[in-house]
Design an enzyme around this catalytic site. Structure first.
Site, PDB file in Angstrom:
ATOM      1  N   TYR A 143       2.099  -4.852 -12.546  1.00 15.59           N
ATOM      2  CA  TYR A 143       0.918  -5.348 -11.834  1.00 15.59           C
ATOM      3  C   TYR A 143       0.320  -6.511 -12.606  1.00 15.59           C
ATOM      4  O   TYR A 143       0.058  -6.411 -13.808  1.00 15.59           O
ATOM      5  CB  TYR A 143      -0.131  -4.238 -11.681  1.00 15.59           C
ATOM      6  CG  TYR A 143      -1.325  -4.693 -10.869  1.00 15.59           C
ATOM      7  CD1 TYR A 143      -1.182  -4.985  -9.510  1.00 15.59           C
ATOM      8  CD2 TYR A 143      -2.574  -4.878 -11.453  1.00 15.59           C
ATOM      9  CE1 TYR A 143      -2.269  -5.427  -8.758  1.00 15.59           C
ATOM     10  CE2 TYR A 143      -3.671  -5.309 -10.701  1.00 15.59           C
ATOM     11  CZ  TYR A 143      -3.504  -5.583  -9.360  1.00 15.59           C
ATOM     12  OH  TYR A 143      -4.573  -6.022  -8.614  1.00 15.59           O
ATOM     13  N   ASP A 235       1.520 -10.468 -20.302  1.00 20.57           N
ATOM     14  CA  ASP A 235       0.261 -10.170 -19.626  1.00 20.57           C
ATOM     15  C   ASP A 235      -0.430  -9.069 -20.428  1.00 20.57           C
ATOM     16  O   ASP A 235      -0.085  -7.889 -20.336  1.00 20.57           O
ATOM     17  CB  ASP A 235       0.535  -9.725 -18.181  1.00 20.57           C
ATOM     18  CG  ASP A 235      -0.745  -9.483 -17.402  1.00 20.57           C
ATOM     19  OD1 ASP A 235      -1.833  -9.491 -18.031  1.00 20.57           O
ATOM     20  OD2 ASP A 235      -0.673  -9.282 -16.179  1.00 20.57           O
ATOM     21  N   LYS A 264     -10.158  -8.152 -18.829  1.00 25.27           N
ATOM     22  CA  LYS A 264     -10.751  -6.876 -19.217  1.00 25.27           C
ATOM     23  C   LYS A 264     -11.558  -6.959 -20.531  1.00 25.27           C
ATOM     24  O   LYS A 264     -12.622  -7.552 -20.515  1.00 25.27           O
ATOM     25  CB  LYS A 264      -9.671  -5.797 -19.210  1.00 25.27           C
ATOM     26  CG  LYS A 264      -9.076  -5.709 -17.776  1.00 25.27           C
ATOM     27  CD  LYS A 264      -8.281  -4.484 -17.421  1.00 25.27           C
ATOM     28  CE  LYS A 264      -8.028  -4.499 -15.910  1.00 25.27           C
ATOM     29  NZ  LYS A 264      -6.669  -4.513 -15.486  1.00 25.27           N
TER      30      LYS A 264
HETATM   31  C1  LIG Z   1      -6.161  -5.548 -14.312  1.00 28.17           C
HETATM   32  C2  LIG Z   1      -4.932  -6.369 -14.504  1.00 28.17           C
HETATM   33  C3  LIG Z   1      -4.764  -7.640 -13.917  1.00 28.17           C
HETATM   34  C4  LIG Z   1      -5.755  -8.174 -12.917  1.00 28.17           C
HETATM   35  O1  LIG Z   1      -6.996  -8.395 -13.470  1.00 28.17           O
HETATM   36  P1  LIG Z   1      -8.269  -8.483 -12.477  1.00 28.17           P
HETATM   37  O2  LIG Z   1      -9.405  -8.833 -13.400  1.00 28.17           O
HETATM   38  O3  LIG Z   1      -8.385  -7.174 -11.816  1.00 28.17           O
HETATM   39  O4  LIG Z   1      -7.981  -9.581 -11.514  1.00 28.17           O
HETATM   40  C5  LIG Z   1      -3.669  -8.390 -14.258  1.00 28.17           C
HETATM   41  N1  LIG Z   1      -2.742  -7.916 -15.117  1.00 28.17           N
HETATM   42  C6  LIG Z   1      -2.844  -6.709 -15.691  1.00 28.17           C
HETATM   43  C7  LIG Z   1      -1.813  -6.260 -16.645  1.00 28.17           C
HETATM   44  C8  LIG Z   1      -3.938  -5.884 -15.388  1.00 28.17           C
HETATM   45  O5  LIG Z   1      -4.020  -4.669 -15.926  1.00 28.17           O
END
Ligand SMILES: *Cc1c(COP(=O)(O)O)cnc(C)c1O
Length: 448
Positions: A143, A235, A264
């Site tokens: 994701y 990521d 985050k």
């Molecule tokens: C939460 C998340 C995203 C997306 O971030 P948002 O602030 O919700 O747009 C992208 N990559 C990873 C690995 C995530 O956990």
């Protein structure tokens, strides 16, 4: 447990918001989510006054829990009270950028944006602009936010959009492969290597049950991308400033990506994303380079202050020591409980992340003594190695319905708030206590 207020609020929400929520996963709780009134340390209190130990922690951003330490709160409030934002730079953006550059090995320059989604959108555009190539390789089930280039399923030879509204012609530039599968990665580079701009992956799959990389896998990604002049993008929206402390997962594993996306924790609980990496690559962003990137709210002073103060507090206090110790206590406690009650299930996670995957098979009971004792790290000598999930498909084969329909509610009824389904990670914060851990372990014992 009374939930009249939550039900009434959800009723109102359904009339004015699709599915009654502003983010799809929130509606995964059935028949309806509880509405939170406020946080309290490692707990949340819902609209009906029920209190829960909160292991969701905003789905990742809250390293310090709900009660921010006085110095953190004061700085956020001071910044907000001076005026929300300006459309011209402020000092605190530079301070946070310097902090990240100082602590994260691969980051020489960084651009702040407003969400993890925006970070991965920009990172993909950057990789394409830098390499002059179109395709990106992602992990099946991985994701990276709600964005066109990564909402793709299928496999490398047959990618398809995983959401309505995305043209097949977009999906064709995204090549999904299974995580932890070196051969699949070699194959995709064999077939498409000259057109692959980047491999985009979490260093630990943290949105699909928590899957740890097998020994050498991240190193292999580094090698293959180097051989083909493609970029390696980590990521670290979840793992950043959580796994491996201030150095992030890349320092924990000792593998240096070209580009890293953040989100985050780096915003201290406010909307944030960031793209960092080698100066020569990040300089490709406008205005220094040709890859357009901009945002009205990017580098928002309140977010920057919250992120900076959170990370500085973590640097100066025993934050990582505390959250990782409680994480260990949870994972090893769960390992013991499962050995008794559900020997097929697998404890996963590291540092301050934890989860139980309801795997259908495990080693015979006699071998359990020799298993990893605080979460699966894909140790080939662990008797569970052949059974523990290596990729998203393995997690998906678990008892996901049992997790969501039976287990989650039994934990909630005991005052423990876990993430909405089998796939999302759970997080320890600095505000959690040993009592929270012990109470939670007791609840697992009851519910399993
Ligand atoms: C939460 C998340 C995203 C997306 O971030 P948002 O602030 O919700 O747009 C992208 N990559 C990873 C690995 C995530 O956990």
């Amino acid at each position: 447990m009374n939930d009249d207020q939550s039900r009434a609020l959800y009723d109102r929400a359904l009339s004015v918001m699709p599915g009654g929520v502003n983010s799809a996963v929130r509606a995964a709780i059935e028949p309806y989510p509880f509405f939170v009134r406020k946080g309290d340390g490692g707990h949340v209190i819902d609209a009906d006054g029920n209190r829960y130990v909160d292991w969701v922690m905003g789905l990742g951003p809250l390293l310090l829990g709900h009660d921010l330490p006085e110095q953190v709160r004061a700085e956020i409030q001071r910044t907000a009270s001076e005026g929300p934002m300006y459309g011209t730079p402020t000092e605190v953006e530079v301070d946070l950028a310097e902090f990240v550059v100082r602590h994260v090995p691969s980051v020489e320059k960084i651009r702040f944006v407003n969400s993890g989604t925006e970070a991965t959108v920009s990172a993909v555009r950057l990789a394409r602009g830098y390499t002059g190539r179109n395709k990106i390789v992602v992990m099946q089930g991985g994701y990276h936010g709600a964005q066109e280039s990564t909402l793709v399923e299928g496999d490398a030879e047959n990618p398809k959009p995983s959401s309505a509204g995305i043209p097949q012609s977009f999906a064709e530039h995204t090549l999904p492969v299974p995580f932890n599968d070196e051969e699949a990665m070699r194959d995709v580079f064999e077939n498409h290597g000259d057109d692959i701009a980047a491999v985009l992956t979490e260093p630990i799959l943290a949105n699909y049950g928590i899957v740890h990389p097998v020994e050498g896998y991240l190193e292999t990604l580094r090698e293959i991308t180097d051989e083909h002049d493609s970029l390696l993008i980590f990521d670290e929206v979840i793992t950043g400033f959580r796994v491996g402390g201030l150095g992030c997962a890349q320092s924990h594993f000792g593998v240096t990506p070209d580009v890293t996306t953040f989100g985050k924790i780096v915003g201290g609980g406010f909307p944030v994303g960031a793209i960092g990496g080698r100066a020569e690559i990040i300089e490709q962003f406008a205005p220094s380079g040709p890859v357009f990137q901009a945002g009205t709210f990017s580098g928002h002073p309140v977010t920057m202050a919250a992120g900076l103060e959170t990370l500085q507090f973590a640097a100066e206090n025993d934050v990582y020591e505390h959250v990782n110790r409680l994480g260990d206590r949870l994972r090893s406690g769960l390992t013991d409980i499962l050995a008794d009650q559900a020997p097929n299930y697998t404890v996963v996670g590291t540092d301050s992340m934890f989860k139980v995957i309801f795997t259908r098979e495990g080693p015979s009971a006699g071998l359990l003594e020799d298993q990893c004792d605080a979460g699966c790290v894909q140790d080939p000598d662990c008797p569970r190695y052949d059974y523990c999930p290596k990729n998203a498909a393995d997690v998906k084969r678990a008892e996901t319905d049992r997790w969501r329909r039976l287990f989650w509610g039994q934990m909630k009824d005991q005052g423990v708030f876990l993430s909405q389904n089998q796939f999302e990670s759970q997080f320890v914060s600095y505000a959690h206590t040993e009592e929270d851990v012990d109470e939670t372990l007791e609840a697992y014992k009851e519910a399993l």
